[in-house]
Design a protein around this motif. Structure first.
Motif, PDB file in Angstrom:
ATOM      1  N   TRP A  64     -11.269 -21.696  27.300  1.00  0.00           N
ATOM      2  CA  TRP A  64     -11.348 -22.440  26.039  1.00  0.00           C
ATOM      3  C   TRP A  64     -10.740 -21.595  24.922  1.00  0.00           C
ATOM      4  O   TRP A  64     -10.927 -20.381  24.887  1.00  0.00           O
ATOM      5  CB  TRP A  64     -12.798 -22.752  25.678  1.00  0.00           C
ATOM      6  N   PRO A  65      -9.999 -22.217  24.007  1.00  0.00           N
ATOM      7  CA  PRO A  65      -9.432 -21.432  22.900  1.00  0.00           C
ATOM      8  C   PRO A  65     -10.542 -20.913  21.989  1.00  0.00           C
ATOM      9  O   PRO A  65     -11.591 -21.532  21.842  1.00  0.00           O
ATOM     10  CB  PRO A  65      -8.530 -22.430  22.176  1.00  0.00           C
ATOM     11  N   ASP A  66     -10.284 -19.779  21.370  1.00  0.00           N
ATOM     12  CA  ASP A  66     -11.308 -19.168  20.513  1.00  0.00           C
ATOM     13  C   ASP A  66     -11.179 -19.586  19.053  1.00  0.00           C
ATOM     14  O   ASP A  66     -11.987 -19.186  18.238  1.00  0.00           O
ATOM     15  CB  ASP A  66     -11.263 -17.646  20.636  1.00  0.00           C
ATOM     16  N   THR A  67     -10.180 -20.388  18.708  1.00  0.00           N
ATOM     17  CA  THR A  67     -10.014 -20.852  17.332  1.00  0.00           C
ATOM     18  C   THR A  67      -9.592 -22.311  17.329  1.00  0.00           C
ATOM     19  O   THR A  67      -9.034 -22.814  18.302  1.00  0.00           O
ATOM     20  CB  THR A  67      -8.959 -20.005  16.595  1.00  0.00           C
ATOM     21  N   TRP A  68      -9.869 -22.993  16.245  1.00  0.00           N
ATOM     22  CA  TRP A  68      -9.477 -24.402  16.116  1.00  0.00           C
ATOM     23  C   TRP A  68      -8.017 -24.521  15.703  1.00  0.00           C
ATOM     24  O   TRP A  68      -7.442 -25.594  15.783  1.00  0.00           O
ATOM     25  CB  TRP A  68     -10.363 -25.114  15.114  1.00  0.00           C
ATOM     26  N   LYS A  69      -7.400 -23.417  15.244  1.00  0.00           N
ATOM     27  CA  LYS A  69      -6.004 -23.448  14.796  1.00  0.00           C
ATOM     28  C   LYS A  69      -5.077 -23.399  15.994  1.00  0.00           C
ATOM     29  O   LYS A  69      -4.396 -22.409  16.242  1.00  0.00           O
ATOM     30  CB  LYS A  69      -5.717 -22.290  13.857  1.00  0.00           C
ATOM     31  N   ASP A  70      -5.071 -24.463  16.738  1.00  0.00           N
ATOM     32  CA  ASP A  70      -4.174 -24.602  17.881  1.00  0.00           C
ATOM     33  C   ASP A  70      -3.349 -25.853  17.631  1.00  0.00           C
ATOM     34  O   ASP A  70      -3.897 -26.921  17.347  1.00  0.00           O
ATOM     35  CB  ASP A  70      -4.976 -24.730  19.165  1.00  0.00           C
ATOM     36  N   ALA A  71      -2.048 -25.739  17.730  1.00  0.00           N
ATOM     37  CA  ALA A  71      -1.156 -26.850  17.413  1.00  0.00           C
ATOM     38  C   ALA A  71      -1.410 -28.062  18.308  1.00  0.00           C
ATOM     39  O   ALA A  71      -1.204 -29.203  17.904  1.00  0.00           O
ATOM     40  CB  ALA A  71       0.292 -26.400  17.541  1.00  0.00           C
ATOM     41  N   ARG A  72      -1.891 -27.826  19.518  1.00  0.00           N
ATOM     42  CA  ARG A  72      -2.152 -28.942  20.438  1.00  0.00           C
ATOM     43  C   ARG A  72      -3.277 -29.840  19.939  1.00  0.00           C
ATOM     44  O   ARG A  72      -3.282 -31.034  20.203  1.00  0.00           O
ATOM     45  CB  ARG A  72      -2.500 -28.406  21.821  1.00  0.00           C
ATOM     46  N   PHE A  73      -4.239 -29.263  19.207  1.00  0.00           N
ATOM     47  CA  PHE A  73      -5.366 -30.047  18.708  1.00  0.00           C
ATOM     48  C   PHE A  73      -4.959 -30.986  17.573  1.00  0.00           C
ATOM     49  O   PHE A  73      -5.684 -31.912  17.251  1.00  0.00           O
ATOM     50  CB  PHE A  73      -6.494 -29.134  18.234  1.00  0.00           C
ATOM     51  N   VAL A  74      -3.828 -30.740  16.952  1.00  0.00           N
ATOM     52  CA  VAL A  74      -3.301 -31.629  15.908  1.00  0.00           C
ATOM     53  C   VAL A  74      -2.257 -32.576  16.501  1.00  0.00           C
ATOM     54  O   VAL A  74      -2.252 -33.775  16.203  1.00  0.00           O
ATOM     55  CB  VAL A  74      -2.704 -30.805  14.748  1.00  0.00           C
ATOM     56  N   ALA A  75      -1.380 -32.063  17.341  1.00  0.00           N
ATOM     57  CA  ALA A  75      -0.289 -32.871  17.903  1.00  0.00           C
ATOM     58  C   ALA A  75      -0.812 -33.958  18.843  1.00  0.00           C
ATOM     59  O   ALA A  75      -0.289 -35.074  18.855  1.00  0.00           O
ATOM     60  CB  ALA A  75       0.703 -31.976  18.636  1.00  0.00           C
ATOM     61  N   THR A  76      -1.857 -33.658  19.587  1.00  0.00           N
ATOM     62  CA  THR A  76      -2.381 -34.635  20.545  1.00  0.00           C
ATOM     63  C   THR A  76      -2.936 -35.877  19.858  1.00  0.00           C
ATOM     64  O   THR A  76      -2.554 -37.003  20.218  1.00  0.00           O
ATOM     65  CB  THR A  76      -3.438 -33.986  21.451  1.00  0.00           C
ATOM     66  N   PRO A  77      -3.833 -35.755  18.867  1.00  0.00           N
ATOM     67  CA  PRO A  77      -4.323 -36.980  18.210  1.00  0.00           C
ATOM     68  C   PRO A  77      -3.222 -37.749  17.481  1.00  0.00           C
ATOM     69  O   PRO A  77      -3.250 -38.988  17.450  1.00  0.00           O
ATOM     70  CB  PRO A  77      -5.374 -36.488  17.220  1.00  0.00           C
ATOM     71  N   MET A  78      -2.257 -37.020  16.918  1.00  0.00           N
ATOM     72  CA  MET A  78      -1.160 -37.722  16.246  1.00  0.00           C
ATOM     73  C   MET A  78      -0.318 -38.513  17.248  1.00  0.00           C
ATOM     74  O   MET A  78       0.044 -39.660  16.989  1.00  0.00           O
ATOM     75  CB  MET A  78      -0.294 -36.736  15.468  1.00  0.00           C
ATOM     76  N   ALA A  79      -0.027 -37.917  18.394  1.00  0.00           N
ATOM     77  CA  ALA A  79       0.737 -38.620  19.419  1.00  0.00           C
ATOM     78  C   ALA A  79      -0.059 -39.792  19.984  1.00  0.00           C
ATOM     79  O   ALA A  79       0.497 -40.865  20.244  1.00  0.00           O
ATOM     80  CB  ALA A  79       1.131 -37.653  20.533  1.00  0.00           C
ATOM     81  N   MET A  80      -1.375 -39.619  20.146  1.00  0.00           N
ATOM     82  CA  MET A  80      -2.209 -40.711  20.646  1.00  0.00           C
ATOM     83  C   MET A  80      -2.248 -41.870  19.664  1.00  0.00           C
ATOM     84  O   MET A  80      -2.170 -43.044  20.070  1.00  0.00           O
ATOM     85  CB  MET A  80      -3.621 -40.203  20.938  1.00  0.00           C
ATOM     86  N   ALA A  81      -2.362 -41.567  18.383  1.00  0.00           N
ATOM     87  CA  ALA A  81      -2.371 -42.630  17.370  1.00  0.00           C
ATOM     88  C   ALA A  81      -1.028 -43.357  17.347  1.00  0.00           C
ATOM     89  O   ALA A  81      -0.980 -44.586  17.242  1.00  0.00           O
ATOM     90  CB  ALA A  81      -2.683 -42.035  15.996  1.00  0.00           C
ATOM     91  N   TRP A  82       0.053 -42.588  17.452  1.00  0.00           N
ATOM     92  CA  TRP A  82       1.392 -43.201  17.482  1.00  0.00           C
ATOM     93  C   TRP A  82       1.546 -44.099  18.708  1.00  0.00           C
ATOM     94  O   TRP A  82       2.083 -45.196  18.617  1.00  0.00           O
ATOM     95  CB  TRP A  82       2.459 -42.113  17.471  1.00  0.00           C
ATOM     96  N   ALA A  83       1.080 -43.623  19.858  1.00  0.00           N
ATOM     97  CA  ALA A  83       1.182 -44.415  21.089  1.00  0.00           C
ATOM     98  C   ALA A  83       0.374 -45.700  20.980  1.00  0.00           C
ATOM     99  O   ALA A  83       0.801 -46.758  21.443  1.00  0.00           O
ATOM    100  CB  ALA A  83       0.703 -43.592  22.278  1.00  0.00           C
ATOM    101  N   TRP A  84      -0.792 -45.615  20.369  1.00  0.00           N
ATOM    102  CA  TRP A  84      -1.625 -46.806  20.203  1.00  0.00           C
ATOM    103  C   TRP A  84      -0.959 -47.801  19.255  1.00  0.00           C
ATOM    104  O   TRP A  84      -0.986 -48.999  19.476  1.00  0.00           O
ATOM    105  CB  TRP A  84      -3.000 -46.411  19.679  1.00  0.00           C
ATOM    106  N   TRP A  85      -0.314 -47.274  18.205  1.00  0.00           N
ATOM    107  CA  TRP A  85       0.301 -48.143  17.199  1.00  0.00           C
ATOM    108  C   TRP A  85       1.621 -48.729  17.681  1.00  0.00           C
ATOM    109  O   TRP A  85       1.864 -49.924  17.569  1.00  0.00           O
ATOM    110  CB  TRP A  85       0.506 -47.351  15.906  1.00  0.00           C
TER     111      TRP A  85
END
Length: 109
Positions: A64-85
């Motif tokens: 598990w990553p030790d910090t929330w500042k991981d680019a994947r944690f931002v890119a994944t929800p954005m890509a999921m929202a785009w895919a849904w839209w």
């Protein structure tokens, strides 16, 4: 394991694979799957994709990553929202990779 043992094992695996795969072709009648199996198989690609992608998103080198500042944690929800839209796979991948690259290169995440 000797060389002959390995040859016998490989030939046995080839025979088992050939027999189990050819059973469908040896039958005179066409095979039909039950409706519940066909319905379940529609979700198989999604399940396989999730099994491959989610561990890559949630872990770093198997931990598990030790910090929330991981680019994947931002890119994944954005890509999921785009895919849904938009319902477009290519632009979803492009957007997710663009956000991931921007955060990693531009902001050093």
């Amino acid at each position: 394991m000797s060389q002959w043992d390995m040859v016998i094992a490989v030939l046995g695996l080839v025979a088992i694979s050939a027999v189990t795969r050819s059973v469908f072709f040896l039958s005179d009648q066409p095979w039909t799957l039950p409706v519940w199996v066909e319905r379940g198989l529609r979700y198989a690609p999604l399940a396989a994709l999730a099994a491959v992608v989610w561990p890559e998103i949630l872990t770093v080198q198997g931990h598990w990553p030790d910090t929330w500042k991981d680019a994947r944690f931002v890119a994944t929800p954005m890509a999921m929202a785009w895919a849904w839209w938009r319902r477009d796979m290519l632009t979803t991948i492009l957007l997710g990779m663009a956000v991931l690259t921007l955060l990693r290169v531009g902001f050093g995440w």
